[in-house]
Design a protein around this motif. Structure first.
Motif, PDB file in Angstrom:
ATOM      1  N   THR A  62       0.806  -1.225   0.000  1.00  0.00           N
ATOM      2  CA  THR A  62       0.000   0.000   0.000  1.00  0.00           C
ATOM      3  C   THR A  62       0.837   1.273   0.000  1.00  0.00           C
ATOM      4  N   ALA A  63       2.150   1.140  -0.117  1.00  0.00           N
ATOM      5  CA  ALA A  63       2.998   2.336  -0.167  1.00  0.00           C
ATOM      6  C   ALA A  63       2.711   3.116  -1.449  1.00  0.00           C
ATOM      7  N   LEU A  64       2.576   4.416  -1.315  1.00  0.00           N
ATOM      8  CA  LEU A  64       2.266   5.260  -2.472  1.00  0.00           C
ATOM      9  C   LEU A  64       3.439   6.153  -2.872  1.00  0.00           C
ATOM     10  N   ASP A  65       4.616   5.857  -2.323  1.00  0.00           N
ATOM     11  CA  ASP A  65       5.791   6.668  -2.648  1.00  0.00           C
ATOM     12  C   ASP A  65       6.784   5.923  -3.532  1.00  0.00           C
ATOM     13  N   THR A  66       6.370   4.769  -4.073  1.00  0.00           N
ATOM     14  CA  THR A  66       7.266   4.029  -4.963  1.00  0.00           C
ATOM     15  C   THR A  66       7.242   4.661  -6.357  1.00  0.00           C
ATOM     16  N   PRO A  67       8.309   4.485  -7.126  1.00  0.00           N
ATOM     17  CA  PRO A  67       8.319   5.029  -8.489  1.00  0.00           C
ATOM     18  C   PRO A  67       7.195   4.424  -9.337  1.00  0.00           C
ATOM     19  N   ASN A  68       6.771   5.191 -10.310  1.00  0.00           N
ATOM     20  CA  ASN A  68       5.743   4.739 -11.260  1.00  0.00           C
ATOM     21  C   ASN A  68       4.412   4.420 -10.583  1.00  0.00           C
ATOM     22  N   THR A  69       4.116   5.111  -9.488  1.00  0.00           N
ATOM     23  CA  THR A  69       2.814   4.920  -8.849  1.00  0.00           C
ATOM     24  C   THR A  69       1.745   5.630  -9.668  1.00  0.00           C
ATOM     25  N   THR A  70       0.729   4.883 -10.049  1.00  0.00           N
ATOM     26  CA  THR A  70      -0.318   5.424 -10.918  1.00  0.00           C
ATOM     27  C   THR A  70      -1.698   5.122 -10.342  1.00  0.00           C
ATOM     28  N   ILE A  71      -2.692   5.745 -10.925  1.00  0.00           N
ATOM     29  CA  ILE A  71      -4.070   5.473 -10.510  1.00  0.00           C
ATOM     30  C   ILE A  71      -4.426   4.019 -10.807  1.00  0.00           C
ATOM     31  N   GLN A  72      -4.066   3.548 -12.000  1.00  0.00           N
ATOM     32  CA  GLN A  72      -4.375   2.167 -12.370  1.00  0.00           C
ATOM     33  C   GLN A  72      -3.673   1.187 -11.446  1.00  0.00           C
ATOM     34  N   GLY A  73      -2.412   1.456 -11.142  1.00  0.00           N
ATOM     35  CA  GLY A  73      -1.684   0.577 -10.231  1.00  0.00           C
ATOM     36  C   GLY A  73      -2.300   0.571  -8.845  1.00  0.00           C
ATOM     37  N   SER A  74      -2.757   1.729  -8.392  1.00  0.00           N
ATOM     38  CA  SER A  74      -3.393   1.822  -7.076  1.00  0.00           C
ATOM     39  C   SER A  74      -4.719   1.069  -7.060  1.00  0.00           C
TER      40      SER A  74
END
Length: 281
Positions: A211-223
């Motif tokens: 659930t970390a949201l500070d990783t590279p390439n974090t996107t809406i679709q990935g979330s």
């Protein structure tokens, strides 16, 4: 017609004869096709009449029932049929072999599983989905290898040496999380999911990673994929974590409709209350 052809040059006469032969051949083919269609139509009508009359030897006609077609009795076999053209038309795409592994894993086909992950490994040995396949295949081998034919076991041990070495499934999962878990949102999710599956006691750590949201390439679709994984129970019951994750996504992606709270229901109860009518006038 004879007089006409006599006046033609040899080359023109040859063209005319070729054209006539082609026209004749086409007419014959169309006639033969029409005859075949007519024969099949008559056979179909005959079979239907015999079936309606209760002839036990009449061939059964397949019924085109939508629900039956949508819910096949052998989904894995149908998936394999779908996979075959992919191997020919998309042989250079790793998804082809990841899909193949998923099918053969469910069918308990170790050599075909091995073939699939080897081809995927050759294309991209750092792919996050491939990591999950490797961990599951290693777990499968740790449980089933002693029961396999010795020759099959020897082939698998030799061919997986490069991919597994002497590592256990847990070691593979831990090393992936350590080395690749923070490289992208997808690698964090796949790594965390594999780790939690192997060691449920480490669910808290796995959840924090996924659930970390500070990783590279974090996107809406990935979330959204992370949210779907949480809701499907890949990390066990975690209602509070799901709510917290949605709120965190709402902060990170304030304009994303997917994470907005549902609109409050309008209260029309006041409109339904009877109003007093002033009769004093």
């Amino acid at each position: 017609m004879t007089l006409f052809t006599e006046n033609l040059a040899p080359s023109e006469l040859k063209k005319l004869k070729n054209k006539q032969r082609k026209a004749k051949r086409k007419a014959e083919q169309e006639s033969a096709l029409a005859a075949q269609v007519q024969v099949k139509r008559e056979q179909h009508h005959k079979a239907r009449r015999e079936q309606e009359q209760g002839d036990p030897e009449a061939p059964q006609l397949d019924e085109l029932i939508p629900d039956k077609l949508a819910r096949v009795e052998d989904p894995l076999e149908q998936a394999i049929k779908f996979l075959l053209p992919l191997r020919q038309l998309a042989a250079d795409r790793i998804d082809t072999y990841l899909m193949a592994f998923e099918i053969y894993y469910r069918k308990d086909k170790p050599l075909l599983m091995l073939q699939s992950i080897k081809r995927a490994w050759a294309l991209d040995n750092t792919h996050e989905h491939l990591h999950d396949c490797l961990v599951r295949f290693k777990c499968w081998l740790e449980e089933r290898l002693p029961t396999l034919n010795p020759h099959v076991a020897a082939v698998i041990n030799a061919e997986t040496k490069t991919m597994f070495g002497d590592r256990s499934a847990l070691t593979i999962a831990e090393e992936y999380v350590s080395e690749c878990g923070s490289k992208s949102q997808a690698s964090a999710l796949w790594g965390a999911r594999a780790l939690r599956r192997l060691v449920p006691q480490r669910t808290k750590d796995a959840l924090a990673l996924a659930t970390a949201l500070d990783t590279p390439n974090t996107t809406i679709q990935g979330s959204l994929e992370v949210l779907e994984s949480l809701r499907e129970g890949d990390f066990g019951p975690c209602e509070k974590e799901i709510e917290a994750y949605i709120e965190a996504c709402r902060v990170k992606f304030p304009y994303a409709i997917a994470f907005k709270p549902p609109p409050p229901e309008e209260n029309h109860s006041e409109d339904l209350q009877p109003k007093e009518i002033d009769l004093s006038h």
